[in-house]
Design a protein around this motif. Structure first.
Motif, PDB file in Angstrom:
ATOM      1  N   PHE A 154       0.819  -1.244   0.035  1.00  0.00           N
ATOM      2  CA  PHE A 154       0.117   0.138  -0.010  1.00  0.00           C
ATOM      3  C   PHE A 154       0.869   1.211   0.004  1.00  0.00           C
ATOM      4  CE2 PHE A 154      -3.743  -2.661   1.760  1.00  0.00           C
ATOM      5  CZ  PHE A 154      -4.434  -2.348   0.710  1.00  0.00           C
ATOM      6  N   LEU A 155       2.121   1.093   0.835  1.00  0.00           N
ATOM      7  CA  LEU A 155       2.789   2.424   0.741  1.00  0.00           C
ATOM      8  C   LEU A 155       3.415   2.719  -0.618  1.00  0.00           C
ATOM      9  CD1 LEU A 155       4.276   4.449   2.573  1.00  0.00           C
ATOM     10  CD2 LEU A 155       6.043   2.922   3.125  1.00  0.00           C
ATOM     11  N   SER A 157       2.234   1.737  -3.376  1.00  0.00           N
ATOM     12  CA  SER A 157       1.419   2.288  -4.379  1.00  0.00           C
ATOM     13  C   SER A 157       0.904   3.522  -4.186  1.00  0.00           C
ATOM     14  CB  SER A 157      -0.061   1.200  -3.975  1.00  0.00           C
ATOM     15  OG  SER A 157       0.139  -0.341  -4.209  1.00  0.00           O
ATOM     16  N   TRP A 158       0.850   4.120  -3.020  1.00  0.00           N
ATOM     17  CA  TRP A 158       0.777   5.655  -2.854  1.00  0.00           C
ATOM     18  C   TRP A 158       1.901   6.356  -3.242  1.00  0.00           C
ATOM     19  CZ3 TRP A 158       2.052   8.671   1.747  1.00  0.00           C
ATOM     20  CH2 TRP A 158       1.492   9.987   1.666  1.00  0.00           C
ATOM     21  N   LEU A 159       3.034   5.860  -3.016  1.00  0.00           N
ATOM     22  CA  LEU A 159       4.358   6.734  -3.163  1.00  0.00           C
ATOM     23  C   LEU A 159       4.820   6.470  -4.561  1.00  0.00           C
ATOM     24  CD1 LEU A 159       6.299   6.258   0.139  1.00  0.00           C
ATOM     25  CD2 LEU A 159       4.833   8.228  -0.608  1.00  0.00           C
ATOM     26  N   ARG A 162       1.482   4.375  -8.313  1.00  0.00           N
ATOM     27  CA  ARG A 162       0.084   4.924  -8.982  1.00  0.00           C
ATOM     28  C   ARG A 162       0.888   6.128 -10.067  1.00  0.00           C
ATOM     29  NH1 ARG A 162      -2.107   9.762  -4.651  1.00  0.00           N
ATOM     30  NH2 ARG A 162      -0.051  10.350  -3.922  1.00  0.00           N
ATOM     31  N   HIS A 163       2.129   6.434  -9.946  1.00  0.00           N
ATOM     32  CA  HIS A 163       2.465   7.441 -10.898  1.00  0.00           C
ATOM     33  C   HIS A 163       3.499   6.777 -11.898  1.00  0.00           C
ATOM     34  CE1 HIS A 163       1.582  10.412  -7.735  1.00  0.00           C
ATOM     35  NE2 HIS A 163       2.693   9.775  -6.886  1.00  0.00           N
TER      36      HIS A 163
END
Length: 331
Positions: A154-155, A157-159, A162-163
């Motif tokens: 999740f970390l 994916s967030w950092l 997703r970019h």
């Protein structure tokens, strides 16, 4: 050559055989994910794991001291007790390898030692603190193995993820997974090879009749080498179960699973806690799988793995007890 010296040589050979079997039995722990994601070929993965298992095995002895001094007091050590524990653990390792079940070689050895110790002197000679330390690792390592990769995924994916475009994620994490596989192999050698060092030190204590607190250098080197040789053989049955039958893995998944498991195992090694690398990487793979969706994990296969975990303790205690009794009759 005296009978006692011959017995010691046989016991040390059995210990190295156990270490060798541990190497090919647990090869999957270090390389299954990198083989499954095709980041490394099987030959490349096994070669890397074999070398780093040896390097990792040379980095400490805290776990070895736990096995040598904190399960059964060294004053109760006998060659028959050590031999019974080793034969029991080897039998269980070979059975689970034959069935393709990633069970714990570590807990097979420790609880075989408990069973043989009970047969030798009763439950009173077993050190509760040492067994408790082992059970703590048994419970916490798979729980952390499941939760840490979920948090790490999740970390990421967030950092990061997703970019990035999917193709870029795969390309970049193919390289990163090579490093995570190397870290996993290193940590595996650092924890698992130390169990053999500990049992060999325990055998030396039985032969010389004195307490040995420092693991001899030749014991460290021989145990590290035996594990490396075993790893070089490869345990293909378990690799197939771990890498291909639990969840469909991509390079980023392999990186997260291996990094999480290696961090947990390395921390345990420094604290002298004998944990199961099998339990830890298995639950890490399951944890990564759940981030894709609960149905992505093949829970029937995962259930078979859990059954092997649960049954290892009582079966190895019983086997250790039984083999010691047989030794009493014939040795």
């Amino acid at each position: 050559m005296t009978a006692a010296l011959l017995s010691l040589i046989v016991i040390l050979a059995l210990a190295l055989l156990f270490d060798f079997i541990n190497g090919f039995h647990d090869t999957a722990n270090a390389i299954a994910t990198s083989v499954a994601t095709k980041v490394l070929t099987p030959v490349q993965a096994i070669a890397m794991a074999a070398v780093l298992n040896v390097v990792g095995a040379l980095t400490g002895t805290a776990v070895a001291k736990t096995i040598a001094t904190d399960i059964v007091p060294q004053q109760f050590a006998t060659l028959e007790l050590v031999g019974a524990a080793l034969v029991s653990a080897i039998l269980w390792n070979l059975f689970t390898w034959w069935k393709g079940l990633p069970s714990s070689s570590s807990h097979a050895l420790i609880f075989s030692l408990v069973g043989a110790g009970v047969a030798s002197g009763g439950w009173g000679i077993i050190i509760p603190k040492g067994v408790q330390k082992t059970l703590t690792g048994l419970v916490t390592s798979p729980v952390l193995g499941f939760l840490v990769p979920i948090l790490l995924m999740f970390l990421l994916s967030w950092l990061v993820l997703r970019h990035m475009r999917p193709r870029a994620v795969t390309r970049n994490f193919r390289w990163l997974q090579i490093f995570s596989a190397a870290f996993m192999a290193f940590s595996h050698g650092g924890n698992d090879a130390q169990k053999t060092m500990g049992i060999m030190t325990f055998a030396l204590s039985a032969y010389f009749g004195t307490q040995i607190e420092q693991v001899p250098l030749w014991v460290i080197l021989s145990a590290a080498t035996a594990m490396g040789l075993g790893t070089s053989v490869g345990g293909w049955r378990i690799i197939k179960t771990m890498g291909f039958k639990v969840v469909d893995l991509k390079p980023v998944d392999g990186f997260v699973a291996e990094t999480s498991a290696a961090l947990i195992i390395e921390t345990a090694s420094r604290l002298g806690i004998p944990v199961s690398t099998t339990h830890t990487i298995s639950t890490s793979i399951m944890g990564v799988g759940t981030t894709k969706g609960f149905k992505k994990v093949k829970w029937q296969v995962a259930g078979r793995i859990v059954v092997a975990w649960v049954t290892t303790i009582p079966i190895c205690i019983a086997l250790g007890w039984l083999v010691f009794r047989i030794f009493e009759l014939f040795v």
